[in-house]
Design a protein around this motif. Structure first.
Motif, PDB file in Angstrom:
ATOM      1  N   ILE A 223       0.842  -1.204   0.000  1.00  0.00           N
ATOM      2  CA  ILE A 223       0.000   0.000   0.000  1.00  0.00           C
ATOM      3  C   ILE A 223       0.875   1.250   0.000  1.00  0.00           C
ATOM      4  CG2 ILE A 223      -1.669   1.337   1.344  1.00  0.00           C
ATOM      5  CD1 ILE A 223      -2.827  -1.362   2.310  1.00  0.00           C
ATOM      6  N   LEU A 224       1.911   1.254   0.841  1.00  0.00           N
ATOM      7  CA  LEU A 224       2.838   2.393   0.873  1.00  0.00           C
ATOM      8  C   LEU A 224       3.546   2.544  -0.469  1.00  0.00           C
ATOM      9  CD1 LEU A 224       4.470   2.020   4.412  1.00  0.00           C
ATOM     10  CD2 LEU A 224       2.858   3.779   3.657  1.00  0.00           C
ATOM     11  N   ILE A 227       1.233   4.226  -2.816  1.00  0.00           N
ATOM     12  CA  ILE A 227       1.131   5.642  -2.479  1.00  0.00           C
ATOM     13  C   ILE A 227       2.339   6.406  -3.031  1.00  0.00           C
ATOM     14  CG2 ILE A 227       1.141   7.297  -0.569  1.00  0.00           C
ATOM     15  CD1 ILE A 227      -0.465   5.252   1.049  1.00  0.00           C
TER      16      ILE A 227
END
Length: 265
Positions: A223-224, A227
């Motif tokens: 997820i990071l 992002i």
């Protein structure tokens, strides 16, 4: 000796100290090579044609695959204290490795295809049955009227979701098995492909749950990575690959060499 999932990640970070950047660059380079090869050879047939699809499949599974397994090879080098180098991406093209790793990759593709075919068969049958019922009771309805109108059938949606997670579980285990088989072949070139697969299963079979937990532990990192756009994922992929290589190395140390395994077998 049971090792926690966090310990594999800790060992991976220690192995990668001072090498994060070069490993991320190698991942990026492997992706670029695949794209360039696709651009060079992909224009031979019309886009979307059967010939184009077949050619792209062959390109991916007979040539481009080697760079994916080259990345796996580099991960194992890093785990053992070696230095990641871009030229190691071409390790699979060595005479003793290419055909066996090619076969491992093709077996992987076939097994994944069969697993998905079996797992999603109930969904296909249900979808086909619903269409059959519509045809049976709406015989005078125009074909476009009996096509799905995209309203959500809750039971079908639940089934599809469950099948998706079952498929994801199965494919993750299969990916680990064939990744282990490739590392086994790198470590022990004299083993046959079948022996490499048998030894890989021997390493993985009683620690599948730990392997799955290790894979799941990287969800937050993915997820990071998203992002941080594409480039953040390069570091995540490096982290994951080296952690899984640590997992393989620990299993191999604990269970002994394949020579011991086959002599016992």
């Amino acid at each position: 000796m049971k090792i926690k999932v966090s310990e594999y990640r800790k060992k991976a970070r220690a192995s990668l100290e001072g090498q994060w950047g070069i490993n991320a660059w190698i991942i990026f380079l492997s992706i670029v090579i695949g794209i360039v090869l696709q651009e060079i050879f992909g224009g031979f047939f019309p886009t979307g044609s059967t010939q184009s699809n077949i050619f792209n499949f062959l390109l991916q599974h007979v040539l481009v695959f080697a760079f994916t397994y080259g990345v796996y090879y580099i991960s194992l080098v890093v785990v053992r204290g070696g230095q990641a180098k871009p030229n190691l991406l071409f390790a699979v093209f060595q005479k003793e490795y290419f055909v066996p790793i090619l076969l491992i990759n093709l077996f992987n593709a076939v097994v994944n295809w069969l697993i998905n075919g079996i797992i999603f068969l109930p969904g296909f049958l249900i979808g086909g049955f619903n269409t059959y019922v519509d045809l049976l009771f709406n015989g005078n309805t125009a074909p476009q009227q009996i096509m799905p109108d995209y309203t959500i059938d809750l039971s079908f949606a639940v089934l599809t979701t469950l099948l998706f997670f079952v498929s994801l579980f199965a494919m993750t285990v299969v990916m680990g098995l064939f990744q282990f088989a490739a590392w086994t072949k790198f470590d022990y070139p004299k083993l046959t492909v079948i022996q490499s697969l048998r030894y890989a299963w021997f390493l993985l079979k009683d620690r599948i749950w730990t392997y799955l937990l290790l894979q799941l532990s990287f969800i937050g990192w993915y997820i990071l990575g998203f992002i941080a756009l594409f480039f953040g994922l390069l570091w995540v992929i490096v982290y994951v690959n080296v952690s899984i290589a640590e997992f393989y190395e620990q299993a191999r140390i604990e269970k002994g060499s394949p020579m011991e395994y086959f002599s016992l077998g």
